[in-house]
Design a protein around this motif. Structure first.
Motif, PDB file in Angstrom:
ATOM      1  N   ALA A   3       0.853  -1.181   0.000  1.00 52.57           N
ATOM      2  CA  ALA A   3       0.000   0.000   0.000  1.00 52.57           C
ATOM      3  C   ALA A   3       0.889   1.231   0.000  1.00 52.57           C
ATOM      4  CB  ALA A   3      -0.909   0.010   1.224  1.00 52.57           C
ATOM      5  N   ILE A   4       0.307   2.343  -0.426  1.00 53.05           N
ATOM      6  CA  ILE A   4       0.994   3.632  -0.415  1.00 53.05           C
ATOM      7  C   ILE A   4       0.371   4.477   0.682  1.00 53.05           C
ATOM      8  CG2 ILE A   4       1.588   5.695  -1.740  1.00 53.05           C
ATOM      9  CD1 ILE A   4       2.770   3.093  -2.898  1.00 53.05           C
ATOM     10  N   ILE A   5       1.209   5.002   1.554  1.00 50.23           N
ATOM     11  CA  ILE A   5       0.757   5.901   2.619  1.00 50.23           C
ATOM     12  C   ILE A   5       1.320   7.280   2.320  1.00 50.23           C
ATOM     13  CG2 ILE A   5       0.899   6.444   5.086  1.00 50.23           C
ATOM     14  CD1 ILE A   5       1.241   3.424   5.585  1.00 50.23           C
ATOM     15  N   THR A   6       0.464   8.289   2.364  1.00 47.60           N
ATOM     16  CA  THR A   6       0.927   9.672   2.209  1.00 47.60           C
ATOM     17  C   THR A   6       0.589  10.443   3.471  1.00 47.60           C
ATOM     18  OG1 THR A   6      -1.128  10.347   1.124  1.00 47.60           O
ATOM     19  CG2 THR A   6       0.684   9.687  -0.302  1.00 47.60           C
ATOM     20  N   VAL A   7       1.516  11.302   3.869  1.00 47.28           N
ATOM     21  CA  VAL A   7       1.338  12.149   5.045  1.00 47.28           C
ATOM     22  C   VAL A   7       1.660  13.576   4.624  1.00 47.28           C
ATOM     23  CG1 VAL A   7       2.047  12.588   7.427  1.00 47.28           C
ATOM     24  CG2 VAL A   7       2.097  10.247   6.530  1.00 47.28           C
ATOM     25  N   VAL A   8       0.718  14.493   4.862  1.00 43.45           N
ATOM     26  CA  VAL A   8       0.906  15.890   4.479  1.00 43.45           C
ATOM     27  C   VAL A   8       0.419  16.769   5.627  1.00 43.45           C
ATOM     28  CG1 VAL A   8       0.272  17.690   2.827  1.00 43.45           C
ATOM     29  CG2 VAL A   8       0.512  15.328   2.047  1.00 43.45           C
ATOM     30  N   GLY A   9       1.192  17.802   5.938  1.00 43.63           N
ATOM     31  CA  GLY A   9       0.777  18.736   6.981  1.00 43.63           C
ATOM     32  C   GLY A   9       1.909  19.662   7.357  1.00 43.63           C
ATOM     33  N   ALA A  17       8.546   9.432  13.243  1.00 40.13           N
ATOM     34  CA  ALA A  17       8.648   8.512  14.381  1.00 40.13           C
ATOM     35  C   ALA A  17       7.283   7.938  14.752  1.00 40.13           C
ATOM     36  CB  ALA A  17       9.257   9.227  15.581  1.00 40.13           C
ATOM     37  N   ARG A  18       6.260   8.767  14.811  1.00 39.92           N
ATOM     38  CA  ARG A  18       4.932   8.275  15.222  1.00 39.92           C
ATOM     39  C   ARG A  18       4.319   7.360  14.170  1.00 39.92           C
ATOM     40  NH1 ARG A  18       1.129  12.544  18.028  1.00 39.92           N
ATOM     41  NH2 ARG A  18      -0.087  10.637  18.339  1.00 39.92           N
ATOM     42  N   VAL A  19       4.447   7.724  12.903  1.00 44.37           N
ATOM     43  CA  VAL A  19       3.887   6.883  11.849  1.00 44.37           C
ATOM     44  C   VAL A  19       4.655   5.560  11.787  1.00 44.37           C
ATOM     45  CG1 VAL A  19       3.448   6.673   9.363  1.00 44.37           C
ATOM     46  CG2 VAL A  19       2.975   8.844  10.539  1.00 44.37           C
ATOM     47  N   SER A  20       5.966   5.625  11.872  1.00 45.84           N
ATOM     48  CA  SER A  20       6.790   4.401  11.845  1.00 45.84           C
ATOM     49  C   SER A  20       6.474   3.492  13.028  1.00 45.84           C
ATOM     50  CB  SER A  20       8.275   4.754  11.854  1.00 45.84           C
ATOM     51  OG  SER A  20       8.616   5.468  10.690  1.00 45.84           O
ATOM     52  N   ALA A  21       6.305   4.059  14.224  1.00 45.83           N
ATOM     53  CA  ALA A  21       5.967   3.267  15.406  1.00 45.83           C
ATOM     54  C   ALA A  21       4.604   2.602  15.233  1.00 45.83           C
ATOM     55  CB  ALA A  21       5.987   4.136  16.659  1.00 45.83           C
ATOM     56  N   GLU A  62      -8.281   3.255   8.565  1.00 42.70           N
ATOM     57  CA  GLU A  62      -9.084   4.011   9.520  1.00 42.70           C
ATOM     58  C   GLU A  62      -8.239   4.492  10.706  1.00 42.70           C
ATOM     59  OE1 GLU A  62     -12.536   2.782  12.590  1.00 42.70           O
ATOM     60  OE2 GLU A  62     -12.977   2.324  10.480  1.00 42.70           O
ATOM     61  N   GLU A  63      -7.405   3.604  11.233  1.00 41.15           N
ATOM     62  CA  GLU A  63      -6.563   3.959  12.375  1.00 41.15           C
ATOM     63  C   GLU A  63      -5.521   5.011  12.010  1.00 41.15           C
ATOM     64  OE1 GLU A  63      -5.035   0.234  13.849  1.00 41.15           O
ATOM     65  OE2 GLU A  63      -6.907  -0.235  14.887  1.00 41.15           O
ATOM     66  N   LEU A  64      -4.962   4.931  10.798  1.00 45.63           N
ATOM     67  CA  LEU A  64      -3.988   5.941  10.373  1.00 45.63           C
ATOM     68  C   LEU A  64      -4.660   7.303  10.180  1.00 45.63           C
ATOM     69  CD1 LEU A  64      -1.584   4.080   7.935  1.00 45.63           C
ATOM     70  CD2 LEU A  64      -0.929   5.397   9.955  1.00 45.63           C
ATOM     71  N   GLU A  65      -5.873   7.319   9.656  1.00 46.18           N
ATOM     72  CA  GLU A  65      -6.598   8.583   9.512  1.00 46.18           C
ATOM     73  C   GLU A  65      -6.841   9.216  10.880  1.00 46.18           C
ATOM     74  OE1 GLU A  65     -10.007   7.441   7.190  1.00 46.18           O
ATOM     75  OE2 GLU A  65      -8.854   7.426   5.313  1.00 46.18           O
ATOM     76  N   THR A  66      -7.181   8.389  11.869  1.00 43.04           N
ATOM     77  CA  THR A  66      -7.374   8.882  13.234  1.00 43.04           C
ATOM     78  C   THR A  66      -6.069   9.406  13.812  1.00 43.04           C
ATOM     79  OG1 THR A  66      -9.208   7.345  13.603  1.00 43.04           O
ATOM     80  CG2 THR A  66      -8.125   8.228  15.560  1.00 43.04           C
ATOM     81  N   GLY A  72      -2.532  16.335  13.684  1.00 42.74           N
ATOM     82  CA  GLY A  72      -2.748  17.560  12.922  1.00 42.74           C
ATOM     83  C   GLY A  72      -2.205  17.482  11.505  1.00 42.74           C
ATOM     84  N   VAL A  73      -2.138  16.275  10.951  1.00 42.82           N
ATOM     85  CA  VAL A  73      -1.703  16.074   9.569  1.00 42.82           C
ATOM     86  C   VAL A  73      -2.740  15.207   8.851  1.00 42.82           C
ATOM     87  CG1 VAL A  73       0.763  16.287  10.122  1.00 42.82           C
ATOM     88  CG2 VAL A  73      -0.307  14.019  10.100  1.00 42.82           C
ATOM     89  N   SER A  74      -2.645  15.165   7.545  1.00 42.55           N
ATOM     90  CA  SER A  74      -3.520  14.311   6.752  1.00 42.55           C
ATOM     91  C   SER A  74      -2.759  13.050   6.379  1.00 42.55           C
ATOM     92  CB  SER A  74      -3.958  15.053   5.489  1.00 42.55           C
ATOM     93  OG  SER A  74      -4.651  14.199   4.634  1.00 42.55           O
ATOM     94  N   ILE A  75      -3.324  11.884   6.731  1.00 39.69           N
ATOM     95  CA  ILE A  75      -2.708  10.608   6.374  1.00 39.69           C
ATOM     96  C   ILE A  75      -3.707   9.835   5.535  1.00 39.69           C
ATOM     97  CG2 ILE A  75      -1.697   8.441   7.172  1.00 39.69           C
ATOM     98  CD1 ILE A  75      -0.923   9.815   9.765  1.00 39.69           C
TER      99      ILE A  75
END
Length: 89
Positions: A3-9, A17-21, A62-66, A72-75
């Motif tokens: 899957a592709i995950i994008t994070v913008v903010g 660190a938080r996304v990797s954890a 769903e959990e990544l969006e939360t 305070g970022v868009s995942i």
């Protein structure tokens, strides 16, 4: 399954660190990662392998969006095949 995950903010300490954890806790491997900061905006794309994930893709999404809302970022998360089809010329 990839899957592709994008994070913008707005850029701030600890986003990677938080996304990797989060991913490590669910046994999701990061296959590739690219990130940059553009005019104070953090932008990251990851290709991840969900084949050993402890949770199915819809739950991870769903959990990544939360998590993104909490940070305070868009995942967003998209199956690799959907991402590839959208970006085919």
């Amino acid at each position: 399954m990839n899957a592709i995950i994008t994070v913008v903010g707005n850029d701030k300490v600890g986003i990677i660190a938080r996304v990797s954890a989060f991913l490590a806790e669910r046994n999701i491997n990061i296959e590739d990662i690219s990130q940059t900061v553009l005019s104070g905006n953090f932008v990251m794309m990851m290709m991840v392998d969900l084949s050993q994930s402890s949770k199915p893709l819809p739950t991870v999404k769903e959990e990544l969006e939360t998590l993104g809302e909490q940070m305070g970022v868009s995942i967003s998360v998209m199956h690799e095949k959907v991402f590839s089809a959208m970006h085919r010329i």
